[in-house]
Design a protein around this motif. Structure first.
Motif, PDB file in Angstrom:
ATOM      1  N   SER A 296      -1.180  -1.137   9.864  1.00  0.00           N
ATOM      2  CA  SER A 296      -1.203  -1.955  11.074  1.00  0.00           C
ATOM      3  C   SER A 296      -2.569  -1.883  11.754  1.00  0.00           C
ATOM      4  O   SER A 296      -3.117  -2.896  12.192  1.00  0.00           O
ATOM      5  CB  SER A 296      -0.114  -1.489  12.040  1.00  0.00           C
ATOM      6  N   PHE A 297      -3.102  -0.677  11.803  1.00  0.00           N
ATOM      7  CA  PHE A 297      -4.407  -0.442  12.421  1.00  0.00           C
ATOM      8  C   PHE A 297      -5.495  -1.267  11.734  1.00  0.00           C
ATOM      9  O   PHE A 297      -6.243  -2.013  12.370  1.00  0.00           O
ATOM     10  CB  PHE A 297      -4.711   1.057  12.337  1.00  0.00           C
ATOM     11  N   PHE A 298      -5.565  -1.148  10.403  1.00  0.00           N
ATOM     12  CA  PHE A 298      -6.594  -1.850   9.653  1.00  0.00           C
ATOM     13  C   PHE A 298      -6.427  -3.364   9.706  1.00  0.00           C
ATOM     14  O   PHE A 298      -7.377  -4.103   9.957  1.00  0.00           O
ATOM     15  CB  PHE A 298      -6.589  -1.380   8.185  1.00  0.00           C
ATOM     16  N   LEU A 299      -5.226  -3.846   9.453  1.00  0.00           N
ATOM     17  CA  LEU A 299      -5.008  -5.281   9.403  1.00  0.00           C
ATOM     18  C   LEU A 299      -5.277  -5.951  10.743  1.00  0.00           C
ATOM     19  O   LEU A 299      -5.770  -7.076  10.798  1.00  0.00           O
ATOM     20  CB  LEU A 299      -3.577  -5.578   8.941  1.00  0.00           C
ATOM     21  N   SER A 300      -4.932  -5.266  11.836  1.00  0.00           N
ATOM     22  CA  SER A 300      -5.173  -5.833  13.166  1.00  0.00           C
ATOM     23  C   SER A 300      -6.662  -6.028  13.424  1.00  0.00           C
ATOM     24  O   SER A 300      -7.108  -7.100  13.853  1.00  0.00           O
ATOM     25  CB  SER A 300      -4.580  -4.927  14.253  1.00  0.00           C
ATOM     26  N   ILE A 301      -7.444  -4.994  13.166  1.00  0.00           N
ATOM     27  CA  ILE A 301      -8.888  -5.073  13.394  1.00  0.00           C
ATOM     28  C   ILE A 301      -9.520  -6.124  12.489  1.00  0.00           C
ATOM     29  O   ILE A 301     -10.346  -6.938  12.929  1.00  0.00           O
ATOM     30  CB  ILE A 301      -9.556  -3.703  13.162  1.00  0.00           C
ATOM     31  N   ILE A 302      -9.111  -6.145  11.212  1.00  0.00           N
ATOM     32  CA  ILE A 302      -9.681  -7.094  10.257  1.00  0.00           C
ATOM     33  C   ILE A 302      -9.377  -8.534  10.666  1.00  0.00           C
ATOM     34  O   ILE A 302     -10.251  -9.404  10.650  1.00  0.00           O
ATOM     35  CB  ILE A 302      -9.143  -6.820   8.841  1.00  0.00           C
ATOM     36  N   ALA A 303      -8.127  -8.802  11.044  1.00  0.00           N
ATOM     37  CA  ALA A 303      -7.733 -10.164  11.413  1.00  0.00           C
ATOM     38  C   ALA A 303      -8.471 -10.637  12.661  1.00  0.00           C
ATOM     39  O   ALA A 303      -8.977 -11.774  12.717  1.00  0.00           O
ATOM     40  CB  ALA A 303      -6.227 -10.224  11.641  1.00  0.00           C
ATOM     41  N   ILE A 304      -8.539  -9.776  13.677  1.00  0.00           N
ATOM     42  CA  ILE A 304      -9.210 -10.147  14.932  1.00  0.00           C
ATOM     43  C   ILE A 304     -10.698 -10.352  14.699  1.00  0.00           C
ATOM     44  O   ILE A 304     -11.290 -11.340  15.150  1.00  0.00           O
ATOM     45  CB  ILE A 304      -8.984  -9.070  16.010  1.00  0.00           C
ATOM     46  N   SER A 305     -11.326  -9.430  13.977  1.00  0.00           N
ATOM     47  CA  SER A 305     -12.757  -9.517  13.707  1.00  0.00           C
ATOM     48  C   SER A 305     -13.089 -10.760  12.884  1.00  0.00           C
ATOM     49  O   SER A 305     -14.057 -11.483  13.171  1.00  0.00           O
ATOM     50  CB  SER A 305     -13.221  -8.262  12.958  1.00  0.00           C
ATOM     51  N   SER A 306     -12.274 -11.037  11.867  1.00  0.00           N
ATOM     52  CA  SER A 306     -12.501 -12.200  11.011  1.00  0.00           C
ATOM     53  C   SER A 306     -12.394 -13.499  11.798  1.00  0.00           C
ATOM     54  O   SER A 306     -13.226 -14.408  11.639  1.00  0.00           O
ATOM     55  CB  SER A 306     -11.486 -12.193   9.860  1.00  0.00           C
ATOM     56  N   TYR A 307     -11.379 -13.584  12.658  1.00  0.00           N
ATOM     57  CA  TYR A 307     -11.176 -14.808  13.441  1.00  0.00           C
ATOM     58  C   TYR A 307     -12.331 -15.037  14.422  1.00  0.00           C
ATOM     59  O   TYR A 307     -12.869 -16.146  14.525  1.00  0.00           O
ATOM     60  CB  TYR A 307      -9.857 -14.736  14.195  1.00  0.00           C
ATOM     61  N   LEU A 308     -12.717 -13.998  15.151  1.00  0.00           N
ATOM     62  CA  LEU A 308     -13.781 -14.147  16.146  1.00  0.00           C
ATOM     63  C   LEU A 308     -15.124 -14.441  15.495  1.00  0.00           C
ATOM     64  O   LEU A 308     -15.961 -15.150  16.066  1.00  0.00           O
ATOM     65  CB  LEU A 308     -13.884 -12.879  16.995  1.00  0.00           C
ATOM     66  N   ALA A 309     -15.345 -13.917  14.299  1.00  0.00           N
ATOM     67  CA  ALA A 309     -16.609 -14.160  13.607  1.00  0.00           C
ATOM     68  C   ALA A 309     -16.803 -15.642  13.304  1.00  0.00           C
ATOM     69  O   ALA A 309     -17.932 -16.139  13.274  1.00  0.00           O
ATOM     70  CB  ALA A 309     -16.672 -13.345  12.318  1.00  0.00           C
ATOM     71  N   MET A 310     -15.700 -16.361  13.096  1.00  0.00           N
ATOM     72  CA  MET A 310     -15.807 -17.791  12.785  1.00  0.00           C
ATOM     73  C   MET A 310     -16.349 -18.601  13.954  1.00  0.00           C
ATOM     74  O   MET A 310     -16.824 -19.716  13.771  1.00  0.00           O
ATOM     75  CB  MET A 310     -14.441 -18.346  12.367  1.00  0.00           C
ATOM     76  N   ASN A 311     -16.275 -18.061  15.174  1.00  0.00           N
ATOM     77  CA  ASN A 311     -16.795 -18.781  16.335  1.00  0.00           C
ATOM     78  C   ASN A 311     -18.293 -19.031  16.229  1.00  0.00           C
ATOM     79  O   ASN A 311     -18.831 -19.925  16.886  1.00  0.00           O
ATOM     80  CB  ASN A 311     -16.509 -18.001  17.624  1.00  0.00           C
ATOM     81  N   PHE A 312     -18.975 -18.222  15.413  1.00  0.00           N
ATOM     82  CA  PHE A 312     -20.428 -18.337  15.331  1.00  0.00           C
ATOM     83  C   PHE A 312     -20.883 -19.340  14.283  1.00  0.00           C
ATOM     84  O   PHE A 312     -22.076 -19.603  14.153  1.00  0.00           O
ATOM     85  CB  PHE A 312     -21.043 -16.960  15.024  1.00  0.00           C
ATOM     86  N   THR A 313     -19.950 -19.906  13.530  1.00  0.00           N
ATOM     87  CA  THR A 313     -20.359 -20.841  12.486  1.00  0.00           C
ATOM     88  C   THR A 313     -21.055 -22.064  13.065  1.00  0.00           C
ATOM     89  O   THR A 313     -21.961 -22.613  12.455  1.00  0.00           O
ATOM     90  CB  THR A 313     -19.148 -21.295  11.653  1.00  0.00           C
ATOM     91  N   GLY A 314     -20.641 -22.504  14.251  1.00  0.00           N
ATOM     92  CA  GLY A 314     -21.263 -23.669  14.871  1.00  0.00           C
ATOM     93  C   GLY A 314     -22.569 -23.363  15.563  1.00  0.00           C
ATOM     94  O   GLY A 314     -23.245 -24.257  16.063  1.00  0.00           O
ATOM     95  N   SER A 315     -22.946 -22.082  15.599  1.00  0.00           N
ATOM     96  CA  SER A 315     -24.170 -21.680  16.288  1.00  0.00           C
ATOM     97  C   SER A 315     -25.274 -21.295  15.315  1.00  0.00           C
ATOM     98  O   SER A 315     -26.298 -20.768  15.721  1.00  0.00           O
ATOM     99  CB  SER A 315     -23.877 -20.486  17.212  1.00  0.00           C
ATOM    100  N   THR A 316     -25.044 -21.553  14.038  1.00  0.00           N
ATOM    101  CA  THR A 316     -25.997 -21.114  13.038  1.00  0.00           C
ATOM    102  C   THR A 316     -26.497 -22.278  12.202  1.00  0.00           C
ATOM    103  O   THR A 316     -25.875 -23.327  12.137  1.00  0.00           O
ATOM    104  CB  THR A 316     -25.344 -20.088  12.087  1.00  0.00           C
ATOM    105  N   PRO A 317     -27.624 -22.074  11.500  1.00  0.00           N
ATOM    106  CA  PRO A 317     -28.128 -23.106  10.591  1.00  0.00           C
ATOM    107  C   PRO A 317     -27.522 -22.991   9.197  1.00  0.00           C
ATOM    108  O   PRO A 317     -27.961 -23.650   8.271  1.00  0.00           O
ATOM    109  CB  PRO A 317     -29.632 -22.806  10.560  1.00  0.00           C
ATOM    110  N   PHE A 318     -26.505 -22.145   9.045  1.00  0.00           N
ATOM    111  CA  PHE A 318     -25.960 -21.873   7.721  1.00  0.00           C
ATOM    112  C   PHE A 318     -24.782 -22.765   7.352  1.00  0.00           C
ATOM    113  O   PHE A 318     -24.339 -22.757   6.214  1.00  0.00           O
ATOM    114  CB  PHE A 318     -25.509 -20.407   7.628  1.00  0.00           C
TER     115      PHE A 318
END
Length: 348
Positions: A296-318
């Protein structure tokens, strides 16, 4: 007009001397044009801080229309920009010692790059503002200098046919405007390169944290209710810390460490950093006990981190808008599945 539809509505010419950045007016054949300062004041800097952190960002605008810098005449260049005040301020502060016109489009308070993607910095809007400001009566030439980052939303050919003005693509950075003009509107290769330096990534972190505050409050409210039902203060504290770790991982560490994180997908990058944070935080021997608690500990952190990281896709040239949508369609089901399993494991 070759398919370009101009929306008719009231146009207010920006001539209000009450504007803090006003520096008098310039008489033109079509009326007075507001002259703006090139030196930013404290209120401008505090406004920028607010915009960078998300406070009042959606209302941080200037009135669309034509402005002047210095003492422009009929031969002075015309720079086109967005009505997001932070963008407007960066541009005008880069024009010290230059006599020029600034044509501000109504981009709904969105910066140039994002506005081009959202179609508010568009061919139609450029043509509309050229006509609304009667620009052909102000300048003798027929050239518009548009920021290169607006190219995804503007057709130079249609602007020419719809307004009579030819588009010249300017540099990416406002600080390069002066050497660009001095070189006869020719850009060096370095002026065409999109960068995403550590500093440029760092300035995105505060607004992402601000955006996360509202959903975070909902999450904490839910956790508080569950902890009261379970009569467990430890449950609230532990899950709260997990959420904060995921937030820190996805919204802070991912953008700062971006070039060194393996993979192209931002969701994957966020998951990788989430795993590392989980390991460093102690895993099963940390906040939750047992195999199910550790999972539960690992999956929670991974899911939250993965989701929030996608917010930066529109702020990059990649990435491109279509690439962002494709990544979200692929990643969100896995993130939801991981979070669902994590929540189930909490109660096993």
């Amino acid at each position: 007009m070759n398919g370009i539809q101009i929306q008719e509505h009231t146009f207010d010419r920006p001539t209000d001397m009450a504007y803090p950045f006003a520096d008098g007016t310039i008489d033109t054949p079509v009326g007075s044009v507001l002259r703006v300062k090139t030196v930013l004041e404290n209120r401008d800097r505090w406004g920028a801080v607010g915009a960078r952190t998300g406070l009042g960002r959606s209302h941080y605008t200037v009135l669309p229309g034509l402005y002047g810098v210095g003492n422009p005449d009929a031969d002075a260049p015309v720079l086109v920009t967005a009505n997001y005040k932070l963008t407007f301020d960066i541009l005008r502060s880069s024009l010290v010692g230059i006599d020029t016109w600034i044509l501000v489009l109504d981009t709904k308070g969105i910066n140039v790059w994002c506005a081009a993607g959202k179609e508010t910095f568009s061919t139609t809007e450029v043509v509309r503002m050229v006509k609304r400001t009667e620009l052909d009566g102000v300048v003798s030439h027929r050239k518009l200098i548009l920021p290169q980052l607006s190219a995804t939303g503007v057709s130079a050919k249609e602007v020419k046919s719809g307004s009579g003005f030819r588009v010249v693509w300017g540099p990416i950075q406002a600080r390069h405007i002066k050497p660009f003009l001095e070189a006869g509107m020719n850009a060096e290769p370095s002026m065409r390169q999109v960068t995403f330096t550590f500093r440029e990534r760092l300035v995105l972190v505060p607004v992402e944290l601000y955006i996360s505050m509202k959903p975070l409050l909902y999450v904490l409210s839910g956790l508080l209710i569950v902890s009261l039902i379970l009569h467990s203060t430890a449950f609230f504290i532990n899950t709260f810390l997990v959420v904060i770790m995921g937030l820190f991982s996805g919204a802070v560490l991912v953008p700062l460490l971006l070039p060194w994180i393996p993979g192209r997908s931002f969701a994957l990058k966020g998951a990788i950093v989430g795993i590392l944070i989980g390991i460093l935080a102690g895993g099963p021997s940390g906040l939750f006990e047992g195999i199910t608690g550790g999972l539960s500990f690992f999956l929670s952190i991974i899911a939250i981190s993965s989701y929030l990281a996608m917010n930066f896709t529109g702020s990059t040239p990649f990435t491109s808008p279509s690439g962002v949508e494709k990544e979200m369609r692929r990643a969100i089901p896995f993130q939801l599945a991981g979070l669902t399993i994590a929540i189930a494991c909490m109660f096993l």
